[in-house]
Design an enzyme around this catalytic site. Structure first.
Site: not given
Ligand code: G3H
Ligand code: ZN
Length: 287
Positions: A49, A84, A208, A230-231
């Site tokens: 990001s 991102d 997400g 995934v983050n």
């Molecule tokens: O762009 C990043 C992801 O959409 C992260 O989503 O934090 O819900 O896994 P998350």
């Molecule tokens: Zn995202």
């Protein structure tokens, strides 16, 4: 091996599995993800990001860290360095800095402006062999300080945006950044199927990815999702592991306060989440 995300996603889409987009937050994250995907022989997309890039010393420093670790660890699997949720200016700066994949997130603009700006970013990226992601239907929840409206993508807008030459497409289908609320209604698979139809089989992106039930993830992959982001799950696992280490007083033991020892449980926790996700998405041995 650093590469754009284009070929790895086309292969995944054709063979019916997903490629993990794992957001990176610091040196430890990069090391953990690269070592794990090499062991699993899986392609990976390192999501960055704009806030994380700033924290890590800027786009060029992120490219330098990933490039050097890719070399020193002898990483043989395909690795994309992916901006991102990029802004228009951020996308151009990351491209200039050497990112191999760029998301221009124009979902907050009026559609026509999203379309025009996406066309410009596509032209700039294609000239450098860099893959491009675009988005229609702002993803809900909060990601790195950015609050999304949580819109459902309009298929006609998806059709138009897909015709700009992008390599992957993120459509809002009820997915949310961060933790999912208990009353969450799930993913809108009808919209997802329609988006895939109107985008003529373009690899789709599920943002997400943390906290979505496994069966839903598998169904999304079967309907054309080839990249799952995934983050939050990695961040929660990292924080819990480091907190446990400290609460058990291990940081007070001899040299336990060494930052490399302090962070080590967190690194292992990231690796565990990455392994679980890559196994679920089906990209083990798909490098
Ligand atoms: O762009 C990043 C992801 O959409 C992260 O989503 O934090 O819900 O896994 P998350
Ligand atoms: Zn995202």
């Amino acid at each position: 091996m650093l590469t754009s995300a284009k070929d790895m996603l086309l292969k995944a889409h054709k063979e019916g599995y997903g490629v993990a987009h794992i957001n990176i937050n610091n040196l430890e994250w990069i090391k953990a993800v690269l070592q794990e995907v090499e062991e699993l022989k899986s392609p990976v997309i390192l999501g960055v990001s704009e806030g994380a890039a700033k924290y890590m010393g800027g786009y060029r420093n992120v490219v330098a860290m990933v490039t050097e670790l890719d070399k020193s660890f002898n990483i043989s699997v395909p690795v994309a360095i992916h901006l991102d949720h990029g802004t228009y200016e951020g996308a151009k700066k990351a491209l200039e800095a050497g990112f191999t994949s760029i998301m221009f997130d124009g979902s907050a603009y009026p559609f026509k402006e999203n379309l025009e700006k996406t066309k410009e970013i596509v032209a700039l990226c294609k000239a450098k062999g860099v893959s491009v992601e675009a988005e229609v239907g702002a993803i809900g929840g909060e990601e790195d300080g950015v609050i999304g409206a949580g819109e459902i993508a309009d298929p006609e807008e998806c059709r138009e945006l897909a015709s700009t030459g992008i390599d992957m497409f993120a459509a809002g289908i009820g997915n949310i950044h961060g933790k999912y609320p208990a009353n969450w209604k799930g993913l809108d698979f009808e919209v997802l199927a329609e988006v895939q139809r109107v985008t003529n089989g373009l690899p789709l992106v599920l943002h997400g990815g943390s906290g979505i039930p496994e069966a839903m993830v598998k169904k999304a992959i079967s309907l054309g999702v080839s990249k799952i982001n995934v983050n939050t799950e990695c961040q929660l696992a990292f924080a819990a592991a480091v907190r446990k280490y400290i609460e058990e007083g291990k940081d007070l033991q001899s040299k336990g306060f060494d930052p490399r020892k302090l962070l080590a449980p967190g690194v292992e926790a990231i690796k565990k989440v990455v392994r679980e996700k890559i196994t679920l998405f089906g990209s083990v041995n798909k490098a």
